[in-house]
Design a protein around this motif. Sequence first.
Motif, mmCIF file in Angstrom:
data_model
loop_
_atom_site.group_PDB
_atom_site.id
_atom_site.type_symbol
_atom_site.label_atom_id
_atom_site.label_comp_id
_atom_site.label_asym_id
_atom_site.label_seq_id
_atom_site.Cartn_x
_atom_site.Cartn_y
_atom_site.Cartn_z
ATOM 1 N N TRP A 239 39.238 33.222 32.657
ATOM 2 C CA TRP A 239 38.330 32.894 33.755
ATOM 3 C C TRP A 239 38.429 33.981 34.808
ATOM 4 O O TRP A 239 39.410 34.726 34.851
ATOM 5 N N GLU A 240 37.410 34.078 35.637
ATOM 6 C CA GLU A 240 37.357 35.112 36.676
ATOM 7 C C GLU A 240 37.121 34.478 38.038
ATOM 8 O O GLU A 240 36.396 33.491 38.146
ATOM 9 N N THR A 241 37.712 35.094 39.035
ATOM 10 C CA THR A 241 37.375 34.794 40.417
ATOM 11 C C THR A 241 36.424 35.880 40.875
ATOM 12 O O THR A 241 36.750 37.066 40.810
ATOM 13 N N VAL A 242 35.245 35.461 41.302
ATOM 14 C CA VAL A 242 34.215 36.398 41.746
ATOM 15 C C VAL A 242 34.010 36.201 43.242
ATOM 16 O O VAL A 242 33.792 35.076 43.705
ATOM 17 N N VAL A 243 34.093 37.285 43.992
ATOM 18 C CA VAL A 243 33.780 37.259 45.427
ATOM 19 C C VAL A 243 32.393 37.852 45.601
ATOM 20 O O VAL A 243 32.083 38.910 45.052
ATOM 21 N N TRP A 244 31.563 37.145 46.358
ATOM 22 C CA TRP A 244 30.161 37.506 46.547
ATOM 23 C C TRP A 244 29.934 38.084 47.932
ATOM 24 O O TRP A 244 30.621 37.735 48.892
ATOM 25 N N ASN A 245 28.929 38.927 48.027
ATOM 26 C CA ASN A 245 28.540 39.515 49.309
ATOM 27 C C ASN A 245 27.997 38.430 50.229
ATOM 28 O O ASN A 245 27.388 37.470 49.766
ATOM 29 N N ASP A 246 28.242 38.587 51.497
ATOM 30 C CA ASP A 246 27.675 37.677 52.485
ATOM 31 C C ASP A 246 27.320 38.477 53.735
ATOM 32 O O ASP A 246 27.837 39.571 53.938
ATOM 33 N N ILE B 4 34.705 41.106 40.677
ATOM 34 C CA ILE B 4 35.713 40.276 40.021
ATOM 35 C C ILE B 4 37.054 40.703 40.602
ATOM 36 O O ILE B 4 37.465 41.853 40.449
ATOM 37 N N VAL B 5 37.712 39.783 41.295
ATOM 38 C CA VAL B 5 38.953 40.131 41.975
ATOM 39 C C VAL B 5 40.196 39.643 41.248
ATOM 40 O O VAL B 5 41.307 40.059 41.586
ATOM 41 N N ALA B 6 40.011 38.746 40.252
ATOM 42 C CA ALA B 6 41.152 38.254 39.476
ATOM 43 C C ALA B 6 40.652 37.652 38.172
ATOM 44 O O ALA B 6 39.505 37.192 38.095
ATOM 45 N N GLN B 7 41.519 37.646 37.159
ATOM 46 C CA GLN B 7 41.231 37.016 35.875
ATOM 47 C C GLN B 7 42.466 36.260 35.421
ATOM 48 O O GLN B 7 43.589 36.688 35.681
ATOM 49 N N MET C 205 42.491 30.532 38.887
ATOM 50 C CA MET C 205 41.270 31.094 39.477
ATOM 51 C C MET C 205 40.676 30.123 40.503
ATOM 52 O O MET C 205 40.167 30.541 41.538
ATOM 53 N N GLU C 206 40.796 28.826 40.238
ATOM 54 C CA GLU C 206 40.323 27.832 41.204
ATOM 55 C C GLU C 206 41.140 27.889 42.488
ATOM 56 O O GLU C 206 40.593 27.734 43.590
ATOM 57 N N LEU C 207 42.444 28.134 42.365
ATOM 58 C CA LEU C 207 43.285 28.298 43.562
ATOM 59 C C LEU C 207 42.860 29.540 44.343
ATOM 60 O O LEU C 207 42.815 29.515 45.583
ATOM 61 N N HIS C 208 42.556 30.624 43.631
ATOM 62 C CA HIS C 208 42.095 31.845 44.303
ATOM 63 C C HIS C 208 40.784 31.592 45.038
ATOM 64 O O HIS C 208 40.605 32.054 46.171
ATOM 65 N N VAL C 209 39.858 30.876 44.392
ATOM 66 C CA VAL C 209 38.569 30.588 45.033
ATOM 67 C C VAL C 209 38.790 29.777 46.307
ATOM 68 O O VAL C 209 38.192 30.072 47.349
#
Length: 98
Positions: A25-32, A69-72, A78-82
């Motif tokens: 799974w991946e943690t994705v950070v999006w632009n804002d 993608i900041v983590a896998q 990944m849910e904890l990272h989000v």
Amino acid sequence: MSAAVLPVPDLDIEDALVREASPPWETVVWNDPVNLMNYVVHVFREYFGYSLEEATRLMLAVHHDGKAIVAQGAREQMELHVQAMHDYGLWATVRRSG
């Protein structure tokens, strides 16, 4: 005539094999439009422990590509990272790799 005894499957082992076969799974950070670039670098360095160069590279991917993608890894991690990214005020999601 004796009854045949069938082995009982070890569900823990079977679950582990399914997890291993599944893509990470991946943690994705999006632009804002809210967070400044230097703040995003700060978050990546503080939370993930990235070097200045790696945190800057990821921030620029967020800025230019709209996401990074900041983590896998395992979904739970990944849910904890989000959740942590949300706590920092960043927009992040979990998705399957691939």
